[in-house]
Design an enzyme around this catalytic site. Sequence first.
Site, PDB file in Angstrom:
ATOM      1  N   GLY A 242      43.285  38.605  54.105  1.00 39.05           N
ATOM      2  CA  GLY A 242      43.005  39.602  55.138  1.00 39.05           C
ATOM      3  C   GLY A 242      42.132  39.090  56.270  1.00 39.05           C
TER       4      GLY A 242
ATOM      5  N   GLY B 143      50.114  40.368  51.950  1.00 42.47           N
ATOM      6  CA  GLY B 143      49.426  41.652  52.087  1.00 42.47           C
ATOM      7  C   GLY B 143      49.774  42.305  53.407  1.00 42.47           C
ATOM      8  N   GLY B 144      48.877  42.190  54.368  1.00 38.07           N
ATOM      9  CA  GLY B 144      49.021  42.873  55.651  1.00 38.07           C
ATOM     10  C   GLY B 144      50.393  42.717  56.297  1.00 38.07           C
TER      11      GLY B 144
ATOM     12  N   SER C   4      46.691  35.667  54.074  1.00 36.54           N
ATOM     13  CA  SER C   4      47.076  35.642  55.490  1.00 36.54           C
ATOM     14  C   SER C   4      48.424  34.971  55.750  1.00 36.54           C
ATOM     15  CB  SER C   4      45.972  34.991  56.342  1.00 36.54           C
ATOM     16  OG  SER C   4      44.792  35.773  56.268  1.00 36.54           O
TER      17      SER C   4
ATOM     18  N   ASN D 249      52.265  43.034  48.606  1.00 37.13           N
ATOM     19  CA  ASN D 249      51.165  43.847  48.075  1.00 37.13           C
ATOM     20  C   ASN D 249      50.730  44.828  49.163  1.00 37.13           C
ATOM     21  OD1 ASN D 249      48.861  44.920  46.988  1.00 37.13           O
ATOM     22  ND2 ASN D 249      47.644  43.038  47.145  1.00 37.13           N
ATOM     23  N   TRP D 250      51.153  46.078  49.002  1.00 36.28           N
ATOM     24  CA  TRP D 250      50.862  47.078  50.035  1.00 36.28           C
ATOM     25  C   TRP D 250      49.442  47.634  49.958  1.00 36.28           C
ATOM     26  CZ3 TRP D 250      56.018  50.367  49.749  1.00 36.28           C
ATOM     27  CH2 TRP D 250      57.035  49.650  50.393  1.00 36.28           C
ATOM     28  N   LYS D 251      48.731  47.312  48.904  1.00 42.77           N
ATOM     29  CA  LYS D 251      47.353  47.822  48.736  1.00 42.77           C
ATOM     30  C   LYS D 251      47.378  49.351  48.889  1.00 42.77           C
ATOM     31  CE  LYS D 251      45.875  43.324  50.220  1.00 42.77           C
ATOM     32  NZ  LYS D 251      44.832  42.445  50.706  1.00 42.77           N
TER      33      LYS D 251
ATOM     34  N   GLU E 247      40.659  41.765  45.205  1.00 42.87           N
ATOM     35  CA  GLU E 247      39.961  43.031  45.495  1.00 42.87           C
ATOM     36  C   GLU E 247      39.561  43.745  44.208  1.00 42.87           C
ATOM     37  OE1 GLU E 247      42.966  44.398  48.206  1.00 42.87           O
ATOM     38  OE2 GLU E 247      42.374  42.737  49.505  1.00 42.87           O
TER      39      GLU E 247
ATOM     40  N   GLU F 281      45.199  32.606  45.462  1.00 41.97           N
ATOM     41  CA  GLU F 281      44.795  33.306  46.683  1.00 41.97           C
ATOM     42  C   GLU F 281      43.319  33.035  46.954  1.00 41.97           C
ATOM     43  OE1 GLU F 281      47.258  36.967  47.701  1.00 41.97           O
ATOM     44  OE2 GLU F 281      46.026  37.586  46.029  1.00 41.97           O
TER      45      GLU F 281
ATOM     46  N   HIS G 156      43.805  40.809  41.003  1.00 45.77           N
ATOM     47  CA  HIS G 156      43.763  40.589  42.451  1.00 45.77           C
ATOM     48  C   HIS G 156      42.302  40.487  42.902  1.00 45.77           C
ATOM     49  CE1 HIS G 156      43.904  41.412  46.751  1.00 45.77           C
ATOM     50  NE2 HIS G 156      45.095  40.854  46.702  1.00 45.77           N
TER      51      HIS G 156
HETATM   52  P1  PGA Z   1      46.812  39.262  53.199  1.00 42.61           P
HETATM   53  O1  PGA Z   1      46.602  39.761  51.684  1.00 42.61           O
HETATM   54  O2  PGA Z   1      48.209  38.707  53.281  1.00 42.61           O
HETATM   55  O3  PGA Z   1      46.618  40.487  54.026  1.00 42.61           O
HETATM   56  O4  PGA Z   1      45.797  38.202  53.458  1.00 42.61           O
HETATM   57  C1  PGA Z   1      47.084  39.005  50.603  1.00 42.61           C
HETATM   58  C2  PGA Z   1      46.718  39.673  49.314  1.00 42.61           C
HETATM   59  O5  PGA Z   1      45.710  40.375  49.252  1.00 42.61           O
HETATM   60  O6  PGA Z   1      47.420  39.538  48.302  1.00 42.61           O
END
Ligand code: PGA
Length: 262
Positions: free
Chosen positions: A174, A234-235, A213, A9-11, A98, A168, A96
């Site tokens: 994050g 994500g990150g 994470s 997930n590149w956001k 967010e 999640e 998600h």
């Molecule tokens: P993260 O994000 O790996 O940066 O914690 C995961 C996600 O938002 O799906």
Amino acid sequence: MSAFVVAANWKMHKTRVEARAFVDELRSGLGSLPVGTSLVLFPSFTGLADLVEACAGAEIEVGAQNLHPGREGAFTGEVSARQIVEAGASWVLVGHSERRHVFAETDARVGEKLAAAREDGLRAILCVGETEAERERGETERVLARQLSTALAPLGAQKLDRIAVAYEPVWAIGTGRTASVEQVRAAHQEVRRILSGLDGEGADAIPILYGGSVQPANSAALGAIPEVGGLLVGGASLVASTLLSIARTARPRPLEPDQVSP
Ligand code: PGA
């Protein structure tokens, strides 16, 4: 047994040029991945069609990070499932954290999006998870049940076939804090139990991913948890070599006979 899904997930990161460079590097490392690993990249809408083209002929799938539940209409700034399919993507993220917490998406809205995704043939990853306050209040199971049943029950039995779930915990996204093996196992077992209640037999085939994470340093331990059917990253998914090392280490379990190459 279905493939072990490693989803990136590149956001709101990466231009089209950056995304193409990432795929060039990713392609060169695909041969080192365990058989039965399925890679899915989730870029921004602007990079979707481009990335589908860049991934052509490689074992990499592409998905959108969001969708609007309507087919078309006066919804300025929104993108429909049909438009995502036209761009060549085959997956979409729904609900998600967010989207839920920054953009105030309700459980009901998430359910509408899931139904629209399914209607147009997209595979969806339904994201669920509790906040830290909810966990501290002992509400984790209740939150998971509410999020899953509001989104999935309207689809009806036997309709969960194109759906994956990502557990999640919001407090792990994050933050550098990963849920413990015990927390992941308990939550995944609970998700599986809720899914079985919604769609008896079909529930067993639904992959349940963990997200929050994920890093190369913890992917082997997370991937070794029997209940974990994939990882949503994500990150750490923004660098191709890091994503590859997560995908390489996350699936140490033995393959089913039908997954062993002749
Ligand atoms: P993260 O994000 O790996 O940066 O914690 C995961 C996600 O938002 O799906």
